[in-house]
Design a protein around this motif. Structure first.
Motif, PDB file in Angstrom:
ATOM      1  N   PRO A   1     -51.443  17.834   3.320  1.00 13.52           N
ATOM      2  CA  PRO A   1     -49.985  17.878   3.294  1.00 13.52           C
ATOM      3  C   PRO A   1     -49.351  18.256   4.624  1.00 13.52           C
ATOM      4  CG  PRO A   1     -50.916  18.931   1.361  1.00 13.52           C
ATOM      5  CD  PRO A   1     -52.049  18.654   2.303  1.00 13.52           C
ATOM      6  N   HIS A   2     -49.968  19.189   5.375  1.00 11.02           N
ATOM      7  CA  HIS A   2     -49.335  19.641   6.606  1.00 11.02           C
ATOM      8  C   HIS A   2     -49.341  18.574   7.695  1.00 11.02           C
ATOM      9  CE1 HIS A   2     -53.628  20.509   7.182  1.00 11.02           C
ATOM     10  NE2 HIS A   2     -53.399  20.392   8.464  1.00 11.02           N
ATOM     11  N   MET A   3     -50.093  17.489   7.490  1.00 12.68           N
ATOM     12  CA  MET A   3     -50.118  16.424   8.481  1.00 12.68           C
ATOM     13  C   MET A   3     -49.103  15.332   8.176  1.00 12.68           C
ATOM     14  SD  MET A   3     -54.165  16.022   9.189  1.00 12.68           S
ATOM     15  CE  MET A   3     -55.106  17.395   9.847  1.00 12.68           C
ATOM     16  N   VAL A   4     -48.441  15.430   7.012  1.00  5.21           N
ATOM     17  CA  VAL A   4     -47.403  14.477   6.669  1.00  5.21           C
ATOM     18  C   VAL A   4     -46.177  14.765   7.530  1.00  5.21           C
ATOM     19  CG1 VAL A   4     -45.905  13.693   4.811  1.00  5.21           C
ATOM     20  CG2 VAL A   4     -48.279  14.258   4.327  1.00  5.21           C
ATOM     21  N   THR A   5     -45.587  13.733   8.126  1.00  9.58           N
ATOM     22  CA  THR A   5     -44.553  13.987   9.123  1.00  9.58           C
ATOM     23  C   THR A   5     -43.168  13.508   8.744  1.00  9.58           C
ATOM     24  OG1 THR A   5     -45.160  11.919  10.215  1.00  9.58           O
ATOM     25  CG2 THR A   5     -46.214  13.945  11.018  1.00  9.58           C
ATOM     26  N   THR A   6     -43.039  12.487   7.908  1.00 11.93           N
ATOM     27  CA  THR A   6     -41.722  11.953   7.575  1.00 11.93           C
ATOM     28  C   THR A   6     -41.424  12.126   6.092  1.00 11.93           C
ATOM     29  OG1 THR A   6     -42.426   9.711   6.986  1.00 11.93           O
ATOM     30  CG2 THR A   6     -42.111  10.190   9.339  1.00 11.93           C
ATOM     31  N   TRP A   7     -40.160  11.978   5.739  1.00 11.65           N
ATOM     32  CA  TRP A   7     -39.789  12.136   4.340  1.00 11.65           C
ATOM     33  C   TRP A   7     -40.418  11.037   3.490  1.00 11.65           C
ATOM     34  CZ3 TRP A   7     -37.198   9.321   0.663  1.00 11.65           C
ATOM     35  CH2 TRP A   7     -36.588   8.137   1.079  1.00 11.65           C
ATOM     36  N   ASN A   8     -40.580   9.850   4.075  1.00 10.36           N
ATOM     37  CA  ASN A   8     -41.253   8.771   3.350  1.00 10.36           C
ATOM     38  C   ASN A   8     -42.703   9.132   3.045  1.00 10.36           C
ATOM     39  OD1 ASN A   8     -39.287   7.080   5.491  1.00 10.36           O
ATOM     40  ND2 ASN A   8     -39.201   6.385   3.375  1.00 10.36           N
ATOM     41  N   ASP A   9     -43.381   9.751   4.022  1.00 13.81           N
ATOM     42  CA  ASP A   9     -44.766  10.188   3.820  1.00 13.81           C
ATOM     43  C   ASP A   9     -44.856  11.201   2.686  1.00 13.81           C
ATOM     44  OD1 ASP A   9     -45.750   8.637   5.919  1.00 13.81           O
ATOM     45  OD2 ASP A   9     -45.367  10.214   7.384  1.00 13.81           O
ATOM     46  N   ARG A  10     -43.924  12.159   2.683  1.00 13.56           N
ATOM     47  CA  ARG A  10     -43.958  13.188   1.649  1.00 13.56           C
ATOM     48  C   ARG A  10     -43.617  12.599   0.276  1.00 13.56           C
ATOM     49  NH1 ARG A  10     -42.207  15.965   6.202  1.00 13.56           N
ATOM     50  NH2 ARG A  10     -40.019  15.449   5.861  1.00 13.56           N
ATOM     51  N   LEU A  11     -42.696  11.626   0.259  1.00 14.65           N
ATOM     52  CA  LEU A  11     -42.384  10.964  -1.002  1.00 14.65           C
ATOM     53  C   LEU A  11     -43.608  10.231  -1.545  1.00 14.65           C
ATOM     54  CD1 LEU A  11     -40.112  10.176  -3.048  1.00 14.65           C
ATOM     55  CD2 LEU A  11     -39.817   8.081  -1.697  1.00 14.65           C
TER      56      LEU A  11
ATOM     57  N   ARG B   1     -32.858  14.029  -4.089  1.00 14.45           N
ATOM     58  CA  ARG B   1     -32.950  15.092  -5.096  1.00 14.45           C
ATOM     59  C   ARG B   1     -33.482  14.544  -6.418  1.00 14.45           C
ATOM     60  NH1 ARG B   1     -30.140  16.295  -9.311  1.00 14.45           N
ATOM     61  NH2 ARG B   1     -28.419  14.903  -8.779  1.00 14.45           N
ATOM     62  N   ARG B   2     -32.952  13.394  -6.838  1.00 14.58           N
ATOM     63  CA  ARG B   2     -33.372  12.818  -8.117  1.00 14.58           C
ATOM     64  C   ARG B   2     -34.839  12.374  -8.082  1.00 14.58           C
ATOM     65  NH1 ARG B   2     -29.515   8.243  -9.817  1.00 14.58           N
ATOM     66  NH2 ARG B   2     -28.858   8.096  -7.643  1.00 14.58           N
ATOM     67  N   LEU B   3     -35.250  11.821  -6.962  1.00 11.13           N
ATOM     68  CA  LEU B   3     -36.660  11.423  -6.822  1.00 11.13           C
ATOM     69  C   LEU B   3     -37.567  12.648  -6.817  1.00 11.13           C
ATOM     70  CD1 LEU B   3     -36.228   8.657  -4.101  1.00 11.13           C
ATOM     71  CD2 LEU B   3     -36.975   8.286  -6.467  1.00 11.13           C
ATOM     72  N   ALA B   4     -37.140  13.693  -6.103  1.00  7.27           N
ATOM     73  CA  ALA B   4     -37.945  14.916  -6.034  1.00  7.27           C
ATOM     74  C   ALA B   4     -38.124  15.520  -7.416  1.00  7.27           C
ATOM     75  CB  ALA B   4     -37.285  15.917  -5.082  1.00  7.27           C
ATOM     76  N   GLU B   5     -37.044  15.601  -8.194  1.00 11.15           N
ATOM     77  CA  GLU B   5     -37.130  16.173  -9.537  1.00 11.15           C
ATOM     78  C   GLU B   5     -38.055  15.342 -10.424  1.00 11.15           C
ATOM     79  OE1 GLU B   5     -33.110  16.435 -10.852  1.00 11.15           O
ATOM     80  OE2 GLU B   5     -32.660  18.225  -9.653  1.00 11.15           O
ATOM     81  N   ALA B   6     -37.986  14.020 -10.297  1.00 13.69           N
ATOM     82  CA  ALA B   6     -38.844  13.143 -11.100  1.00 13.69           C
ATOM     83  C   ALA B   6     -40.316  13.316 -10.743  1.00 13.69           C
ATOM     84  CB  ALA B   6     -38.422  11.694 -10.910  1.00 13.69           C
TER      85      ALA B   6
ATOM     86  N   TRP C   1     -38.590  20.056   0.198  1.00 15.72           N
ATOM     87  CA  TRP C   1     -39.897  19.648   0.710  1.00 15.72           C
ATOM     88  C   TRP C   1     -39.938  18.156   1.016  1.00 15.72           C
ATOM     89  CZ3 TRP C   1     -43.991  16.414  -0.664  1.00 15.72           C
ATOM     90  CH2 TRP C   1     -45.142  16.575   0.118  1.00 15.72           C
ATOM     91  N   ILE C   2     -39.365  17.344   0.140  1.00 13.63           N
ATOM     92  CA  ILE C   2     -39.348  15.904   0.396  1.00 13.63           C
ATOM     93  C   ILE C   2     -38.598  15.604   1.686  1.00 13.63           C
ATOM     94  CG2 ILE C   2     -38.560  13.655  -0.436  1.00 13.63           C
ATOM     95  CD1 ILE C   2     -40.898  14.682  -2.032  1.00 13.63           C
ATOM     96  N   ARG C   3     -37.476  16.234   1.887  1.00 13.67           N
ATOM     97  CA  ARG C   3     -36.661  15.962   3.077  1.00 13.67           C
ATOM     98  C   ARG C   3     -37.283  16.516   4.354  1.00 13.67           C
ATOM     99  NH1 ARG C   3     -31.643  13.885   2.693  1.00 13.67           N
ATOM    100  NH2 ARG C   3     -30.548  13.912   0.688  1.00 13.67           N
ATOM    101  N   TYR C   4     -37.701  17.785   4.305  1.00 16.95           N
ATOM    102  CA  TYR C   4     -38.059  18.483   5.540  1.00 16.95           C
ATOM    103  C   TYR C   4     -39.494  19.002   5.595  1.00 16.95           C
ATOM    104  CZ  TYR C   4     -32.961  18.624   5.372  1.00 16.95           C
ATOM    105  OH  TYR C   4     -31.641  18.281   5.244  1.00 16.95           O
ATOM    106  N   GLY C   5     -40.155  19.089   4.458  1.00 18.64           N
ATOM    107  CA  GLY C   5     -41.510  19.625   4.453  1.00 18.64           C
ATOM    108  C   GLY C   5     -41.564  21.132   4.505  1.00 18.64           C
ATOM    109  N   ASP C   6     -40.392  21.800   4.401  1.00 25.16           N
ATOM    110  CA  ASP C   6     -40.368  23.251   4.473  1.00 25.16           C
ATOM    111  C   ASP C   6     -40.980  23.857   3.218  1.00 25.16           C
ATOM    112  OD1 ASP C   6     -37.063  23.342   5.994  1.00 25.16           O
ATOM    113  OD2 ASP C   6     -39.048  22.997   6.859  1.00 25.16           O
TER     114      ASP C   6
END
Length: 232
Positions: free
Chosen positions: A28-38, A86-91, A98-103
């Protein structure tokens, strides 16, 4: 999604690296963009259930159009519109933050020194080993600056009120708390939220200043409890 390749006997190798000793793992810590995290959250959801989770199912659960979901998963969109993240993250059982920034959630412990009781006096605790955890993380926090004396003495000019919209639509969880609210008529208010005896769907809004009347039988769109106050 593409998988990160690591060699146990070396430092990080780029995805193009191929060898018989390479092991495919998700980091997970190597994921860099919001698309990657999604995509990572989507893969996690897809593999976790008995039923294979699909992009179509993600669209149905989140309410985000299927064509948009596929574009986001492919990384073809730099920034989605509105509240779609937000809706995608909740689903996907993740946070928008986290999806947006990885924080990751951040918090710190503060020693609990005592308790406050009658006559506004405080009393020390017998133990010095009690702590309360203060969270600095909220994926949907909002802040308001107080101007004027309308909410004195509870809130004074220059105070900043931080509120959490995390449970904004689950209004029952905000009963008895100071809240930023939006009524169904579009009014934006800061009040103490109480139940109204006339209906389970209506609320009473208590004013802080005794010169301002309480509001009765109010229908709310959402309520965001005050979670932190930065004093002026």
């Amino acid at each position: 999604m593409s998988e990160t390749l690591l060699d146990f006997n070396s430092t990080f190798k780029p995805p193009e690296f191929q060898s018989g000793m390479a092991v495919r793992i998700y980091c997970p810590h190597m994921v860099t963009t919001w698309n990657d995290r999604l995509r990572a959250a989507f893969e996690e959801k897809r593999k976790s259930g008995r039923e294979r989770f699909t992009a179509r199912m993600l669209s149905d659960v989140s309410g985000v159009p299927y064509n948009s979901v596929t574009k986001y998963l492919k990384g073809n969109t730099s920034q989605p519109r509105g509240d779609r993240v937000r809706r995608l993250a909740e689903a996907l059982d993740h946070t928008e933050q986290w999806i947006r920034y990885g924080d990751q959630p951040e918090s710190f412990a503060v020693r609990l020194l005592g308790w406050v009781g009658a006559a506004e006096s405080w009393h020390p605790l017998d133990s010095e080993d009690e702590y309360v955890e203060i969270s600095l993380y909220d994926e949907d926090a909002i802040a308001l600056e107080v101007r004027g004396m309308s909410m004195a003495p509870v809130y004074n000019p220059g105070d900043v009120i931080v509120c959490s919209r995390k449970y904004g639509h689950d209004i029952s969880r905000a009963i008895g708390k100071d809240c930023v609210v939006q009524t169904t008529d579009g009014e934006l208010l800061v009040k103490k939220l109480l139940r109204d005896s006339s209906s389970s769907k209506l609320f009473r809004l208590r004013s802080y200043n005794t010169s301002i009347e309480d509001r009765e039988q109010v229908a709310l769109e959402w309520a965001a409890p005050v979670s932190l106050v930065k004093r002026a």
